[in-house]
Design an enzyme around this catalytic site. Structure first.
Site, PDB file in Angstrom:
ATOM      1  N   GLU A 202      66.384  32.974  36.843  1.00 13.33           N
ATOM      2  CA  GLU A 202      67.181  31.756  37.029  1.00 13.33           C
ATOM      3  C   GLU A 202      66.489  30.936  38.102  1.00 13.33           C
ATOM      4  OE1 GLU A 202      71.166  32.576  38.379  1.00 13.33           O
ATOM      5  OE2 GLU A 202      71.673  33.568  36.503  1.00 13.33           O
ATOM      6  N   ARG A 293      87.245  41.959  35.553  1.00 14.05           N
ATOM      7  CA  ARG A 293      88.061  42.965  36.243  1.00 14.05           C
ATOM      8  C   ARG A 293      88.789  42.315  37.408  1.00 14.05           C
ATOM      9  NH1 ARG A 293      85.027  42.993  40.898  1.00 14.05           N
ATOM     10  NH2 ARG A 293      82.823  42.647  40.515  1.00 14.05           N
TER      11      ARG A 293
HETATM   12  P1  ADP Z   1      76.361  40.209  40.883  1.00 14.44           P
HETATM   13  O1  ADP Z   1      76.673  40.500  39.435  1.00 14.44           O
HETATM   14  O2  ADP Z   1      75.569  41.275  41.516  1.00 14.44           O
HETATM   15  O3  ADP Z   1      77.577  39.781  41.635  1.00 14.44           O
HETATM   16  P2  ADP Z   1      75.635  37.387  40.809  1.00 14.44           P
HETATM   17  O4  ADP Z   1      74.916  36.807  39.657  1.00 14.44           O
HETATM   18  O5  ADP Z   1      77.094  37.123  40.882  1.00 14.44           O
HETATM   19  O6  ADP Z   1      75.364  38.965  40.831  1.00 14.44           O
HETATM   20  O7  ADP Z   1      74.948  36.938  42.184  1.00 14.44           O
HETATM   21  C1  ADP Z   1      75.324  37.496  43.420  1.00 14.44           C
HETATM   22  C2  ADP Z   1      74.906  36.580  44.563  1.00 14.44           C
HETATM   23  O8  ADP Z   1      73.496  36.333  44.518  1.00 14.44           O
HETATM   24  C3  ADP Z   1      75.545  35.205  44.544  1.00 14.44           C
HETATM   25  O9  ADP Z   1      76.816  35.200  45.165  1.00 14.44           O
HETATM   26  C4  ADP Z   1      74.514  34.372  45.287  1.00 14.44           C
HETATM   27  O10 ADP Z   1      74.656  34.553  46.686  1.00 14.44           O
HETATM   28  C5  ADP Z   1      73.204  34.994  44.865  1.00 14.44           C
HETATM   29  N1  ADP Z   1      72.628  34.293  43.679  1.00 14.44           N
HETATM   30  C6  ADP Z   1      72.680  34.696  42.393  1.00 14.44           C
HETATM   31  N2  ADP Z   1      72.043  33.847  41.557  1.00 14.44           N
HETATM   32  C7  ADP Z   1      71.562  32.852  42.335  1.00 14.44           C
HETATM   33  C8  ADP Z   1      70.788  31.651  42.086  1.00 14.44           C
HETATM   34  N3  ADP Z   1      70.395  31.284  40.857  1.00 14.44           N
HETATM   35  N4  ADP Z   1      70.472  30.877  43.163  1.00 14.44           N
HETATM   36  C9  ADP Z   1      70.863  31.215  44.420  1.00 14.44           C
HETATM   37  N5  ADP Z   1      71.574  32.316  44.720  1.00 14.44           N
HETATM   38  C10 ADP Z   1      71.933  33.134  43.701  1.00 14.44           C
END
Ligand code: ADP
Ligand code: ADP
Ligand code: MG
Length: 479
Positions: A202, A293
């Protein structure tokens, strides 16, 4: 005979769910592994089933959990968060065994648990998101795909495990030459942590806010939201402090993001309670994922809406439709949850498991809610996560909420393990925090939060407690 519901979890969340079950006048069945034999969640339940020596493997063992439900006569299972909560095979096994799984259907969990599939469904529904790839190919071909992506969109980029969760399996890549090394490691780690080595990319949003929306959907197609949460204060991509509503966003931005979350849930065919996560930057927001969840931080949404999310989850799973409409939801005031972890913030938040809680005294009073499982004399098992108790504080204004947080944190006396409390005391005195200014880089950009006097806590807290017991005639323990 009363309806029985099995709680396939441990710790504070098991107790949270048991409370809802008992309020509904059902019976709660707990399960436990050997290292948890002294855990409070066993005592809170109406009965408990030992499922094995563990650690962790038995809480994660679908057959054993189903067998425990059958043995006890439970007709429904609440999975909590973590462990089997987002495991589609577990939901399927419940469906096959004729047990109600308190959550969405297995095919919805399948789709949303895969971040690439979830992004495809959301893209088709017109939900905004940052540019990203499909699953990358293995080996050098995958690295080459990543190089192309970096050329097209620029750095930094995020390399993410497709099946990832809990903040694990995420790497930020700052420049092209770092790709090759990270790539092989990311795949190996994803395989080890999630049993699936798929990774994708991403574009990274630099210093975003993490904003999420609590949604609730019934089987008849009514989907409502409980407003926003700001979960930007994180360590290692994991949340520490959560705030509702995300008041730094304008009311219009909050409304737009909440409506988009409802649209996203509908596009996924969502049922029961869930959370739609977004990144927010410069007035724009981007879909990140849907957690299928109950979330740790559901308490802040409960505080500002008055809705009992767990009670609602159970009723929906039992076949009831929502009795409330979006118009019935009124957001009021502010709520903050602080995760009181047995961790040493100064030592990279190293867990303090294995230590015994020698003294435990918790705050109370107006606007203070505690969800924990800690008691005096409790030895924290080393093999599980380090969350001891969640402090959730409600206040009418932000200012009042911060004042109440300070008072509550100061009223805590936990002697034995180090905790995140002194760090939070610093946090709430920080001018940026007070002004409501935070993004996901907050801890990196506020290193002074880690400067606090270590043992002042231990010695002073004990002295304070003794003084209180002395002048209040031993009633200092009274709630
Ligand atoms: P998980 O399933 O482990 O919760 P997420 O996709 O929700 O993973 O991402 C967790 C954290 O990682 C987010 O809260 C953010 O801080 C950081 N993050 C994830 N994707 C991005 C991105 N594209 N750009 C910046 N920070 C990101
Ligand atoms: P109950 O269990 O009291 O029948 P429901 O299961 O229908 O309530 O609703 C789920 C949640 O919504 C509960 O937390 C309940 O307190 C709350 N709730 C019910 N009715 C309303 C209403 N009119 N406005 C706001 N909240 C409500
Ligand atoms: Mg997430």
């Amino acid at each position: 005979m009363k309806t029985k519901i099995l709680v396939a979890n441990r710790g504070e969340i098991a107790i949270r769910i048991i409370r809802a079950i008992q309020e509904l006048n059902y019976e709660a069945v707990a399960i436990y592994e050997t290292p948890d034999r002294d855990s409070m969640h066993i005592r809170s339940a109406d009965e408990a089933v030992w499922i094995g020596h563990g650690p962790r493997c038995d809480y994660l063992n679908i057959d054993k959990v189903i067998a425990a439900a059958q043995k006890s006569g439970a007709t429904a299972i609440h999975p909590g968060y973590g462990f089997l909560a987002e495991n589609a095979d577990f939901a399927r096994a419940c469906e096959k065994a004729g047990i109600i799984f308190i959550g969405p259907p297995s095919d919805v969990i399948d789709n949303l648990g895969n971040k690439v599939t979830a992004r495809r469904i959301m893209a088709e529904a017109g939900i905004p998101m940052v540019p990203g790839t499909q699953n990358l190919k293995a080996g050098d071909e995958g690295v080459q795909e990543a190089v192309e992506f970096g050329k097209q969109y620029g750095y930094p980029i995020m390399l993410k495990a497709t099946a990832g969760g809990g903040g694990r399996g995420i790497r930020k890549i700052e420049q092209e030459k770092d790709l090759k090394d990270h790539y092989a490691m990311a795949r190996a780690e994803a395989k080890a942590a999630f049993g699936d080595d798929s990774v994708y990319l991403e574009k990274a949003v630099v210093k975003p806010k993490h904003i999420e929306v609590q949604i609730i959907a019934d089987k008849s197609g009514t989907t409502i939201h409980l407003g926003t949460r700001d979960c930007s204060i994180q360590r290692r991509n994991q949340k520490l402090v959560e705030i509702a509503p995300a008041f730094q966003l304008t009311p219009e931005q909050q409304e737009a993001i909440s409506q988009t979350a409802v649209k996203a849930a509908k596009a996924a065919g969502y049922f029961n309670a869930g959370t739609v996560e977004f990144l927010f930057d410069n007035g724009k927001f981007y879909f990140m994922e849907i957690n299928t969840r109950l979330q740790v931080e559901h308490t802040v949404s409960e505080m500002i809406t008055g809705i009992d999310v767990v009670r609602t989850q159970i009723k929906l799973a039992m076949g009831k439709d929502l009795s409330i409409k979006q118009e019935d939801i009124h957001l009021r005031g502010h709520a903050v949850e602080m995760r009181i972890n047995a961790e040493d913030p100064k030592n990279n938040f190293m867990p303090e498991g294995g230590k015994t809680v020698r003294v435990y005294r918790s705050p109370g009073g107006y606007g203070v809610r505690l969800d924990g499982f800690c008691y005096q004399g409790f030895t924290i098992p080393q093999v599980y996560d380090s969350l001891l108790v969640k402090l959730t504080v409600f206040g009418w204004s932000w200012n009042e909420t911060v004042d109440r947080l300070r008072r509550s944190l100061n009223n805590f006396v936990i002697i034995g393990p180090k905790t995140t409390i002194p760090f939070y005391l610093n946090l709430i005195n920080d001018p940026d925090f007070k002004a409501g200014k935070f993004d996901t880089s907050f801890l990196e950009t506020h290193e002074h939060l880690f400067n606090y006097e270590e043992d002042s806590s231990e010695v002073n807290k004990l002295a304070k407690l003794i003084a209180e017991i002395h002048c209040k005639g031993g009633n200092a323990y009274a709630a």
